[in-house]
Design a protein around this motif. Sequence first.
Motif, PDB file in Angstrom:
ATOM      1  N   HIS A  23       0.821  -1.208   0.000  1.00 28.37           N
ATOM      2  CA  HIS A  23       0.000   0.000   0.000  1.00 28.37           C
ATOM      3  C   HIS A  23       0.850   1.250   0.000  1.00 28.37           C
ATOM      4  N   GLN A 138      -9.665   4.500  18.326  1.00 27.92           N
ATOM      5  CA  GLN A 138     -10.845   4.066  17.578  1.00 27.92           C
ATOM      6  C   GLN A 138     -11.519   5.336  17.061  1.00 27.92           C
ATOM      7  N   THR A 150     -17.100   6.804   8.862  1.00 25.32           N
ATOM      8  CA  THR A 150     -16.341   5.577   8.641  1.00 25.32           C
ATOM      9  C   THR A 150     -15.532   5.276   9.884  1.00 25.32           C
ATOM     10  N   TYR A 151     -15.537   3.991  10.281  1.00 21.87           N
ATOM     11  CA  TYR A 151     -14.786   3.582  11.464  1.00 21.87           C
ATOM     12  C   TYR A 151     -13.376   3.154  11.067  1.00 21.87           C
ATOM     13  N   LEU A 152     -12.366   3.678  11.790  1.00 20.60           N
ATOM     14  CA  LEU A 152     -10.961   3.391  11.507  1.00 20.60           C
ATOM     15  C   LEU A 152     -10.219   3.104  12.809  1.00 20.60           C
ATOM     16  N   ASN A 153      -9.172   2.279  12.709  1.00 24.75           N
ATOM     17  CA  ASN A 153      -8.266   2.019  13.831  1.00 24.75           C
ATOM     18  C   ASN A 153      -6.888   2.590  13.514  1.00 24.75           C
ATOM     19  N   GLY A 188      -6.700  -2.621  10.301  1.00 23.86           N
ATOM     20  CA  GLY A 188      -8.078  -3.064  10.357  1.00 23.86           C
ATOM     21  C   GLY A 188      -8.868  -2.724   9.103  1.00 23.86           C
ATOM     22  N   ASN A 189     -10.182  -2.950   9.176  1.00 26.73           N
ATOM     23  CA  ASN A 189     -11.061  -2.677   8.037  1.00 26.73           C
ATOM     24  C   ASN A 189     -11.123  -1.186   7.728  1.00 26.73           C
ATOM     25  N   ASN A 190     -11.427  -0.888   6.474  1.00 26.26           N
ATOM     26  CA  ASN A 190     -11.638   0.470   5.957  1.00 26.26           C
ATOM     27  C   ASN A 190     -10.358   1.273   5.757  1.00 26.26           C
ATOM     28  N   ILE A 191      -9.197   0.692   6.088  1.00 28.24           N
ATOM     29  CA  ILE A 191      -7.946   1.357   5.738  1.00 28.24           C
ATOM     30  C   ILE A 191      -7.744   1.213   4.237  1.00 28.24           C
ATOM     31  N   GLN A 192      -7.445   2.303   3.572  1.00 25.64           N
ATOM     32  CA  GLN A 192      -7.281   2.266   2.125  1.00 25.64           C
ATOM     33  C   GLN A 192      -5.808   2.042   1.780  1.00 25.64           C
TER      34      GLN A 192
END
Length: 251
Positions: A23, A138, A150-153, A188-192
């Motif tokens: 990435h 969080q 949008t939820y991000l860690n 985690g999820n939603n990381i681009q």
Amino acid sequence: MRFFTLSYILLGVLLSISSLLPHTAKAQSERIKDFNQNGWYMYFGDHQFSDKWGVHTELQVRRYNYLKDPQQLLIRTGVNYNLTNNAMFTLGYGFIETYPYGEFPAADDFIEHRIYEQLQLKGNLARVGLTHRYRLEQRWVQSPVTSEYTYLNRARYMLRATLPLVGTTIEAKEPYLAAYDEIFVGFGNNIQRNIFDQNRAYLALGYKLSDAAAVEVGYLNHIVQKANGIVFEHNHTLQVGLTYNIDFRKQ
């Protein structure tokens, strides 16, 4: 000194992850650099109510073009718990409002709500005071286009050092030097495409006004990778910070 060794190992792991993942392995020709001049004006306070418990308060007014235009407003608070004299855990909340700025601005203002857990460890290496700060966040980040969240860690690690300029310790009415580096890694999820999120490198001159208060003026080299993985902000930032810690046990 075991926690110092563990801190360096963790920092190495974070740097390795951010450099090896595809990435962030963008060719230099695909990257766009956005250079900005910002000013961050900040207040921090850790206020003690008992030997174990306290509260954190924080306000940051961040400006684009040093003072002219708004960049970001950050309000953060938390509950502190002293594990030992040199180790403190914090559970807290942050409110952040970001405004369009730079050559690649957001479409509109947007808000972030953030919960965080933090472990802060303090120690010394000869005359140098060291602080290790580990933080998990969080984040609920609003879209400037749709207003949906949008939820991000994110994980953060900071190593800060202070050096007294008079004597061997920093006392009231004495100057000192301060420096830190902090790396941010998303997971985690939603990381681009921005698993490497940002890095902050800081150098400042400080003055301890009293046992409870200190002021610092310094320079922050702030690198931010946008979510698209292509635009990298290089923010040259003036930082002015006031720390004022009240010990209510003495009241």
